[in-house]
Design a protein around this motif. Sequence first.
Motif, PDB file in Angstrom:
ATOM      1  N   ARG A   1      -0.127   5.023  11.596  1.00 29.11           N
ATOM      2  CA  ARG A   1       0.385   5.529  10.321  1.00 29.11           C
ATOM      3  C   ARG A   1       1.911   5.660  10.349  1.00 29.11           C
ATOM      4  NH1 ARG A   1      -3.269   6.413   6.786  1.00 29.11           N
ATOM      5  NH2 ARG A   1      -5.444   6.884   7.383  1.00 29.11           N
ATOM      6  N   LYS A   2       2.457   6.016  11.479  1.00 21.33           N
ATOM      7  CA  LYS A   2       3.919   6.048  11.614  1.00 21.33           C
ATOM      8  C   LYS A   2       4.492   4.642  11.476  1.00 21.33           C
ATOM      9  CE  LYS A   2       4.321  10.201  14.508  1.00 21.33           C
ATOM     10  NZ  LYS A   2       4.804  10.725  15.817  1.00 21.33           N
ATOM     11  N   ALA A   3       3.783   3.684  12.039  1.00 22.39           N
ATOM     12  CA  ALA A   3       4.228   2.290  11.941  1.00 22.39           C
ATOM     13  C   ALA A   3       4.209   1.810  10.492  1.00 22.39           C
ATOM     14  CB  ALA A   3       3.342   1.395  12.811  1.00 22.39           C
ATOM     15  N   VAL A   4       3.189   2.237   9.725  1.00 17.99           N
ATOM     16  CA  VAL A   4       3.108   1.877   8.306  1.00 17.99           C
ATOM     17  C   VAL A   4       4.281   2.469   7.540  1.00 17.99           C
ATOM     18  CG1 VAL A   4       1.822   2.291   6.182  1.00 17.99           C
ATOM     19  CG2 VAL A   4       0.630   1.491   8.196  1.00 17.99           C
ATOM     20  N   ASP A   5       4.587   3.753   7.805  1.00 23.89           N
ATOM     21  CA  ASP A   5       5.703   4.399   7.117  1.00 23.89           C
ATOM     22  C   ASP A   5       7.023   3.714   7.440  1.00 23.89           C
ATOM     23  OD1 ASP A   5       4.001   6.224   5.966  1.00 23.89           O
ATOM     24  OD2 ASP A   5       4.292   7.749   7.521  1.00 23.89           O
ATOM     25  N   HIS A   6       7.191   3.338   8.704  1.00 27.35           N
ATOM     26  CA  HIS A   6       8.419   2.652   9.111  1.00 27.35           C
ATOM     27  C   HIS A   6       8.512   1.286   8.428  1.00 27.35           C
ATOM     28  CE1 HIS A   6      11.804   1.513  11.587  1.00 27.35           C
ATOM     29  NE2 HIS A   6      11.158   0.429  11.987  1.00 27.35           N
ATOM     30  N   LEU A   7       7.398   0.566   8.372  1.00 26.01           N
ATOM     31  CA  LEU A   7       7.383  -0.748   7.714  1.00 26.01           C
ATOM     32  C   LEU A   7       7.748  -0.621   6.240  1.00 26.01           C
ATOM     33  CD1 LEU A   7       6.680  -3.788   7.631  1.00 26.01           C
ATOM     34  CD2 LEU A   7       4.301  -3.104   7.166  1.00 26.01           C
TER      35      LEU A   7
END
Length: 361
Positions: free
Chosen positions: A42-48
């Motif tokens: 989910r952190k990766a999604v937010d960063h993307l």
Amino acid sequence: MQSNNIRLTWDGQTYRGDGYVLGKRIRKSFKIRSKSQEKLARKAVDHLFQQEYLKGLERNKINDTALFSTAALNYIIETGYNRYAAYLEKILMILGPTVRIGELNKSTLCRLGAEKLPSYSQRSIMDCFVKPVLTIIRHALGDRRKPLSKKARPVRVLTVSEVLRLLDTAANDPSVLQWDPNRHTLQKIVFQLGGGASPGETCVVKAADFDAEHKRVLIAGRDPGGQKNEGRIRYVYLPDFYWNLLKGIPKDGYAFRTPRGEPYALRKFSGGQYSGAFASVVRAAGLSPDITPHCLRHTFASHFYAATLNIKALQKLGGWASHDIPLSTYVELLPASTADELLAASIDYGQVLDRLVWRGA
């Protein structure tokens, strides 16, 4: 700032992100191969999302506070593509004048379309609402696709043998009669093949429009979806072969009904209401799936010209604004033997020509 619309999913092997940012489709595999690491994903999604959002703003030099109504007007002015202009009034009624580009994405539009257009099919919602909005957003953001080729989509015309197979299936196939026992789909097929009406025109014909004495039907187009322009208001004359197959037409109200015997729900830019039933008949007949209800109009034009060689009469019967359209589109699509095959099947378009001359048309 637009909210994060990138959806996180687990495909059994890794986490993936899929969504739209400022009108652009974003799909990415994060290569996080443990399902227990959802928080990391989910952190990766937010960063993307943050990355793609900033890229979009920089690339297009705009922000997501731009009004959709302004973007729509600019699209029409800059492209001259007036097809979507016809949809804009309804689109703006649904979205409102103050909605901003950053508030719109495909999932939101699909939900709004289902809520606000309950009488529309899913395909119609996509064609008349979702696709136009996304196209306008992409144009505003500078994500402009290359123009479509000017080469027209090939016109599909049925041969005489395909016509006879289609008619026989609609009339006699047990799998078709199971859901259409009163042969309502057959009636529409017959009317289009015999008179050249479009699917939309067919759906709005009324019983009062039938003139049994002269074997003709008025295409008045008085209801939504019934015509493209006033030039299409006309009479269509059916040869005896097709007229005699038009059985069971109601005495009042709309002439052509759904397989359940109900009138079609009429709307602007319609005509696809019976495409599902028609496709079922095509499958049962073992014909190519590229045959659609509008192909029957093409088939009428080709068969009529092959039988009569009269382009002026074809223009009048079909309601075309220019005789060049049917001439260039339909004339050379069938083998030279078509005229003989039509007569062998007792399909005589010469009878239509005789009635046109007799009526002074």
